[in-house]
Design a protein around this motif. Structure first.
Motif, short mmCIF file in Angstrom:
data_model
loop_
_atom_site.label_atom_id
_atom_site.label_comp_id
_atom_site.label_asym_id
_atom_site.label_seq_id
_atom_site.Cartn_x
_atom_site.Cartn_y
_atom_site.Cartn_z
N ASP A 78 0.86 -1.18 0.00
CA ASP A 78 0.00 0.00 0.00
C ASP A 78 0.90 1.24 0.00
OD1 ASP A 78 -1.70 2.14 0.59
OD2 ASP A 78 -2.96 0.95 1.92
N TYR A 79 0.83 2.00 -1.08
CA TYR A 79 1.67 3.20 -1.22
C TYR A 79 0.93 4.48 -0.86
CZ TYR A 79 4.91 0.05 -3.55
OH TYR A 79 5.77 -0.98 -3.83
N GLY A 80 -0.29 4.37 -0.43
CA GLY A 80 -1.06 5.55 -0.10
C GLY A 80 -1.88 6.08 -1.27
N TYR A 137 -3.47 8.84 0.99
CA TYR A 137 -2.68 10.02 1.33
C TYR A 137 -3.32 11.28 0.78
CZ TYR A 137 1.06 13.02 2.72
OH TYR A 137 1.77 14.03 3.35
N ALA A 187 6.26 5.51 -2.01
CA ALA A 187 5.29 6.14 -1.11
C ALA A 187 5.68 7.58 -0.81
CB ALA A 187 5.18 5.34 0.18
N ALA A 199 3.60 10.98 -1.84
CA ALA A 199 3.24 11.97 -0.82
C ALA A 199 3.81 13.34 -1.14
CB ALA A 199 3.72 11.50 0.55
N CYS A 257 3.15 3.22 2.81
CA CYS A 257 2.40 4.46 3.06
C CYS A 257 2.53 4.93 4.50
CB CYS A 257 0.94 4.29 2.69
SG CYS A 257 0.05 3.05 3.69
N ALA A 290 5.49 7.46 4.86
CA ALA A 290 5.53 8.68 4.05
C ALA A 290 5.38 9.95 4.88
CB ALA A 290 4.45 8.62 2.98
#
Length: 288
Positions: A31-33, A37, A60, A64, A257, A260
């Motif tokens: 999950d990278y956001g 985010y 991530a 961000a 995420c 970040a």
């Protein structure tokens, strides 16, 4: 929701990859956001160079930063498919994204990627030395000389070369953020070369913060615990991957995420008095 339950927990499907690893091949997907985010204009019009930003923590952070208003240069080895996805995410946020493939274990490439970043973006306000190499060995005598040299060149020497090249292009108020690890304080014996570099990164950053204070440039370290990135299935056996993250109090690895926001804080003007610090993101496991 409790942070202990909000993200995937081991056991994970057994899986291995060849180095440097691919994000798209991981199960579950990191999950990278992408869906979580939300930017707040904390880095408006800043210019960032991030190494190892094709996937993992670097992606991530790139996402961000872009949603906070920064343009981003993405340094990576040769993971072109992953890097293009990072570029897509940055550009979807309305920011510029420069892709810079190449091997940062080579000093000349380190200087080249800084030059290309400045040529394209005009300056460097934020430098994130994040790229890393690791491999697992259960005995010292099993570590090849070439592996030791590659780990130090990628994780440690590259940080020196890139930072040295970037400094003339960084103005007062700029920020350098180096990724260390919980291994700097609590070294995993099977990651001896990697842990050695992470301890050195923490020490280098502490000294650098003192050297650069008069220039108005801050330097800090982030020390992650276990993080679900492609480096894990690419450098560990399938049993360790399946149970990855179970050793910390939260009983799971961090998702990229979750790192970040710390990198955003350290890059932002609100952190103007934060320099020489190590920020632990370790799922409840304390640093020594």
């Amino acid at each position: 929701m409790s942070p202990q339950k909000e993200f995937p927990k081991p056991p994970f499907p057994k899986q291995t990859q060849s180095l440097p690893g691919s994000s798209s091949a991981m199960k579950p997907q990191p999950d990278y956001g992408e869906d979580s985010y939300k930017g707040a204009n904390r880095l408006t019009d800043k210019k960032a160079l991030i190494t190892g930003a094709d996937s993992g923590i670097g992606r991530a952070v790139a996402l961000a930063y872009a949603r906070e208003g920064a343009d981003v240069a993405v340094s990576y080895l040769d993971e072109h498919e992953d890097a293009k996805e990072t570029q897509r995410l940055v550009e979807a946020a309305g920011r510029k994204c420069l892709l810079l493939p190449g091997d940062i274990s080579q000093a000349e490439h380190c200087r080249t990627l800084v030059k290309k970043t400045v040529d394209a973006l005009g300056r460097i306000d934020i430098l994130v030395n994040n790229a890393a190499h690791q491999m697992t060995y259960d005995a010292l005598e099993k570590i090849p000389d070439e592996e030791w040299d590659k780990t130090l060149a990628t994780n440690l020497s590259a940080m020196f070369y890139i930072t040295k090249a970037a400094l003339p292009h960084m103005k007062p108020g700029s920020s350098i953020i180096n990724t260390a690890s919980i291994n700097a304080d609590v070294p995993n014996p099977t990651l001896l070369a990697y842990a050695t570099t992470k301890g050195a990164i923490q020490n280098f950053t502490a000294g650098l913060a003192q050297l650069l204070a008069e220039k108005g440039i801050r330097a800090n370290t982030v020390a992650p615990g276990p993080v679900w990135t492609p480096l894990i299935p690419a450098s560990m056996d399938e049993e360790k991957v399946s149970n990855f993250g179970s050793q910390v109090p939260m009983k799971r690895p961090a998702q990229p995420c979750e790192l970040a926001a710390v990198y955003v804080m350290l890059a932002s003007d609100e952190a103007s008095y934060v320099s020489g610090a190590t920020v632990a993101v370790t799922g409840g496991k304390p640093l020594l």
